[in-house]
Write a protein that holds these residues in place. Structure first.
Motif, mmCIF file in Angstrom:
data_model
loop_
_atom_site.group_PDB
_atom_site.id
_atom_site.type_symbol
_atom_site.label_atom_id
_atom_site.label_comp_id
_atom_site.label_asym_id
_atom_site.label_seq_id
_atom_site.Cartn_x
_atom_site.Cartn_y
_atom_site.Cartn_z
ATOM 1 N N ASN A 119 0.810 -1.207 0.000
ATOM 2 C CA ASN A 119 0.000 0.000 0.000
ATOM 3 C C ASN A 119 0.849 1.266 0.000
ATOM 4 N N LEU A 120 2.072 1.146 0.481
ATOM 5 C CA LEU A 120 3.001 2.282 0.452
ATOM 6 C C LEU A 120 3.605 2.479 -0.937
ATOM 7 N N ILE A 121 3.755 1.401 -1.670
ATOM 8 C CA ILE A 121 4.497 1.453 -2.925
ATOM 9 C C ILE A 121 3.660 1.957 -4.097
ATOM 10 N N TYR A 122 2.387 1.575 -4.171
ATOM 11 C CA TYR A 122 1.576 1.918 -5.336
ATOM 12 C C TYR A 122 1.265 3.417 -5.499
ATOM 13 N N PRO A 123 0.787 4.128 -4.461
ATOM 14 C CA PRO A 123 0.399 5.534 -4.646
ATOM 15 C C PRO A 123 1.519 6.461 -5.134
ATOM 16 N N PRO A 124 2.764 6.361 -4.600
ATOM 17 C CA PRO A 124 3.806 7.252 -5.109
ATOM 18 C C PRO A 124 4.097 7.043 -6.593
ATOM 19 N N PHE A 125 4.079 5.782 -7.028
ATOM 20 C CA PHE A 125 4.342 5.484 -8.433
ATOM 21 C C PHE A 125 3.201 5.995 -9.307
ATOM 22 N N LEU A 126 1.965 5.876 -8.795
ATOM 23 C CA LEU A 126 0.815 6.448 -9.499
ATOM 24 C C LEU A 126 0.975 7.950 -9.634
ATOM 25 N N PRO B 169 -1.113 4.731 15.690
ATOM 26 C CA PRO B 169 -0.726 6.142 15.804
ATOM 27 C C PRO B 169 0.743 6.386 15.441
ATOM 28 N N ALA B 170 1.620 5.455 15.833
ATOM 29 C CA ALA B 170 3.041 5.606 15.491
ATOM 30 C C ALA B 170 3.247 5.538 13.980
ATOM 31 N N LEU B 171 2.541 4.617 13.336
ATOM 32 C CA LEU B 171 2.627 4.487 11.883
ATOM 33 C C LEU B 171 2.110 5.740 11.192
ATOM 34 N N LEU B 172 0.954 6.234 11.627
ATOM 35 C CA LEU B 172 0.375 7.442 11.019
ATOM 36 C C LEU B 172 1.269 8.663 11.234
ATOM 37 N N LEU B 173 1.838 8.779 12.434
ATOM 38 C CA LEU B 173 2.710 9.921 12.731
ATOM 39 C C LEU B 173 3.934 9.923 11.825
ATOM 40 N N ALA B 174 4.519 8.752 11.612
ATOM 41 C CA ALA B 174 5.696 8.652 10.751
ATOM 42 C C ALA B 174 5.339 9.002 9.303
ATOM 43 N N ILE B 175 4.192 8.520 8.818
ATOM 44 C CA ILE B 175 3.777 8.817 7.447
ATOM 45 C C ILE B 175 3.469 10.297 7.283
ATOM 46 N N VAL B 176 2.775 10.867 8.272
ATOM 47 C CA VAL B 176 2.439 12.300 8.213
ATOM 48 C C VAL B 176 3.709 13.141 8.189
ATOM 49 N N SER B 177 4.711 12.760 8.971
ATOM 50 C CA SER B 177 5.981 13.491 8.987
ATOM 51 C C SER B 177 6.618 13.507 7.604
ATOM 52 N N LEU B 178 6.606 12.359 6.957
ATOM 53 C CA LEU B 178 7.176 12.248 5.615
ATOM 54 C C LEU B 178 6.363 13.071 4.612
ATOM 55 N N ALA B 179 5.039 12.990 4.719
ATOM 56 C CA ALA B 179 4.171 13.701 3.780
ATOM 57 C C ALA B 179 4.256 15.217 3.948
ATOM 58 N N VAL B 180 4.241 15.688 5.193
ATOM 59 C CA VAL B 180 4.322 17.127 5.452
ATOM 60 C C VAL B 180 5.650 17.692 4.975
ATOM 61 N N ALA B 181 6.723 16.970 5.245
ATOM 62 C CA ALA B 181 8.047 17.429 4.802
ATOM 63 C C ALA B 181 8.102 17.531 3.285
ATOM 64 N N SER B 182 7.536 16.543 2.591
ATOM 65 C CA SER B 182 7.550 16.581 1.130
ATOM 66 C C SER B 182 6.701 17.730 0.600
ATOM 67 N N PHE B 183 5.599 18.019 1.279
ATOM 68 C CA PHE B 183 4.710 19.106 0.858
ATOM 69 C C PHE B 183 5.392 20.467 1.019
ATOM 70 N N VAL C 114 -3.663 8.702 3.535
ATOM 71 C CA VAL C 114 -2.276 8.289 3.300
ATOM 72 C C VAL C 114 -2.001 8.146 1.806
ATOM 73 N N TYR C 115 -2.931 7.559 1.070
ATOM 74 C CA TYR C 115 -2.738 7.383 -0.372
ATOM 75 C C TYR C 115 -2.560 8.721 -1.074
ATOM 76 N N VAL C 116 -3.385 9.695 -0.706
ATOM 77 C CA VAL C 116 -3.278 11.025 -1.325
ATOM 78 C C VAL C 116 -1.956 11.681 -0.934
ATOM 79 N N ALA C 117 -1.586 11.579 0.352
ATOM 80 C CA ALA C 117 -0.374 12.236 0.845
ATOM 81 C C ALA C 117 0.891 11.719 0.162
ATOM 82 N N ILE C 118 1.047 10.396 0.121
ATOM 83 C CA ILE C 118 2.271 9.865 -0.497
ATOM 84 C C ILE C 118 2.165 9.872 -2.022
#
Length: 443
Positions: A22-29, A152-166, A241-245
């Motif tokens: 689920n992490l791999i498909y959205p960025p490639f899309l 929550p730990a998983l979401l926090l880590a993903i949000v950190s990555l997404a916010v930084a990229s934004f 998460v899909y939209v963010a990454i």
């Protein structure tokens, strides 16, 4: 049941669904769709989020869960099909794949390579499955452990990555690739179902329902209501998460050419956070794979103990973990090569069963409708799956390739419709009492 309990179960379901794939498909899309990203991601979310949540609801809708749904075709079919599903998403493929993906992204970049990789993989999987074993032994605490801490730990880590990229990646969206040029929505739609989460729903449904029952909910109506609420919570999390990454993938397209979503995330994490970015990404992938493997281990163990009282739950967990440990050390590429054809066979049948569960009242639960739709779907998907193993039946394969939507991987759609319609007609003319679609029928 309290709102907090529903929220925790929803967060648990999100974590169970959200694996490395689920992490791999959205960025490639995002990279490939470029300026058509929003159209493409909408299609992706419909099948990558909508279908799995519908499947969870379908399991709650049917009295005996996935087995009850499949039994509407025939009890023997139910046993064979559901057992195949649990084996495919359990110790044969999905659980070992989760462990090896966690190793490939989370640890392998930091080891030397060569023969050391094999030793590192063995040590990693021993520790990984050790923790999976410990948590899986007590499924009643699954909600608390995953819902309160891991998700929550998983979401926090993903949000950190997404916010930084934004904030840090300011590159504009690139032109749409050839793959998404003609029909970005439908292409995204097809990519979404490749996450295979709809199949996993057959296993995760029992975990969600048991978690709801453990909170004191007893009536079928209330169980279904809370299941749908939990599914909506998980769906919102997945869509976010899909939209963010995915947006991260859109922006990373300006920084080079990437082979897959994994390389996009890895390069993006390093670009945003330096060497520590790989650690962050490794942490995200490790949590995603870990929670999914726990959920699958519990679901598979509960399924086995449901069929026999001679094997204890603890023994089943032990066997599944040890077998998964063995298979995971075959390596990621080997696991993927062996698993894809099986998933090609199983996934269409799962989709058809879920759709029929919601259409059930319109044909009054006629068994021939289920049989007709499933038999033709099974024939087409089996021929396609065997062809991927190199076992082509020339005449039948040629016929399959002429079916509508074959190029999109949906050759089974029209046969499923035809089978259902033929079953409906046969039911009407072979049954003394005509079908009354207005008659109330418990789904």
């Amino acid at each position: 049941m309290k709102t907090k309990d529903t929220l925790l179960i929803g967060l648990m379901l999100f974590a169970l669904f959200f694996g490395a794939g689920n992490l791999i498909y959205p960025p490639f899309l995002g990279m490939e769709s470029g300026t058509s990203f929003w159209i493409a991601i909408t299609g992706f979310i419909i099948t990558g989020v909508g279908l799995p949540i519908l499947a969870i609801a379908a399991i709650a809708l049917v009295k005996d869960g996935a087995e009850g749904l499949a039994s509407r075709v025939h009890p023997i079919f139910s046993f064979v099909f559901i057992s195949t599903v649990y084996l495919a998403i359990g110790p044969l493929f999905a659980i070992p794949r989760g462990a090896t993906v966690a190793f490939e992204i989370g640890l392998k970049p930091f080891v030397q390579g060569g023969s050391i990789d094999s030793i590192a993989l063995l040590l990693f999987t021993v520790i990984f499955f050790g923790f999976v074993y410990i948590i899986s032994l007590n499924p009643t605490k699954m909600v608390d452990r995953v819902g309160q801490w891991l998700t929550p730990a998983l979401l926090l880590a993903i949000v950190s990555l997404a916010v930084a990229s934004f904030l840090k990646l300011e590159a504009p969206a690139q032109d749409v690739s050839e793959k998404y040029a003609s029909s970005p929505f439908f292409t995204g739609f097809i990519e979404g179902y490749l996450t295979m989460d709809t199949i996993a729903s057959l296993a995760f449904g029992i975990i969600v329902i048991n978690a709801i029952k453990a909170k004191g909910v007893e009536t079928h109506k209330d169980i279904m209501r809370h299941t749908i609420k939990a599914g909506m919570i998980a769906g919102v999390g997945l869509a976010f998460v899909y939209v963010a990454i995915g947006i991260m993938g859109v922006k990373m397209a300006s920084y080079g050419t990437f082979e897959n979503g994994s390389s996009i995330l890895s390069s993006g994490a390093e670009l945003l956070f330096g060497p520590s970015g790989k650690l962050l990404l490794g942490f995200i992938v490790l949590l995603a794979c870990f929670t999914t493997c726990i959920g699958l281990t519990i679901a598979c163990s509960q399924y086995v103990t449901k069929w026999t009282t001679k094997i204890s739950y603890k023994t089943t967990v032990t066997v599944i973990v040890l077998f998964s440990l063995f298979v995971s050390n075959l390596g990621l590429n080997q696991i993927i090569t062996l698993s894809i054809p099986v998933l090609v066979m199983v996934y269409p049948i799962t989709i058809v069963l879920v759709m029929l569960a919601f259409l059930n009242r319109f044909f009054n639960g006629a068994q021939l409708v289920y049989c007709g739709a499933i038999i033709l779907t099974l024939i087409v998907s089996t021929i396609e799956g065997l062809a991927m193993y190199g076992l082509k039946i020339n005449g039948l394969q040629t016929l399959i390739e002429k079916l509508p939507f074959f190029q999109l991987g949906l050759a089974w759609v029209v046969p499923a419709l035809i089978g259902g319609i033929v079953g409906y007609i046969l039911e009407r003319y072979t049954n003394k009492k005509p079908l009354d679609t207005k008659t109330k029928h418990v789904a």
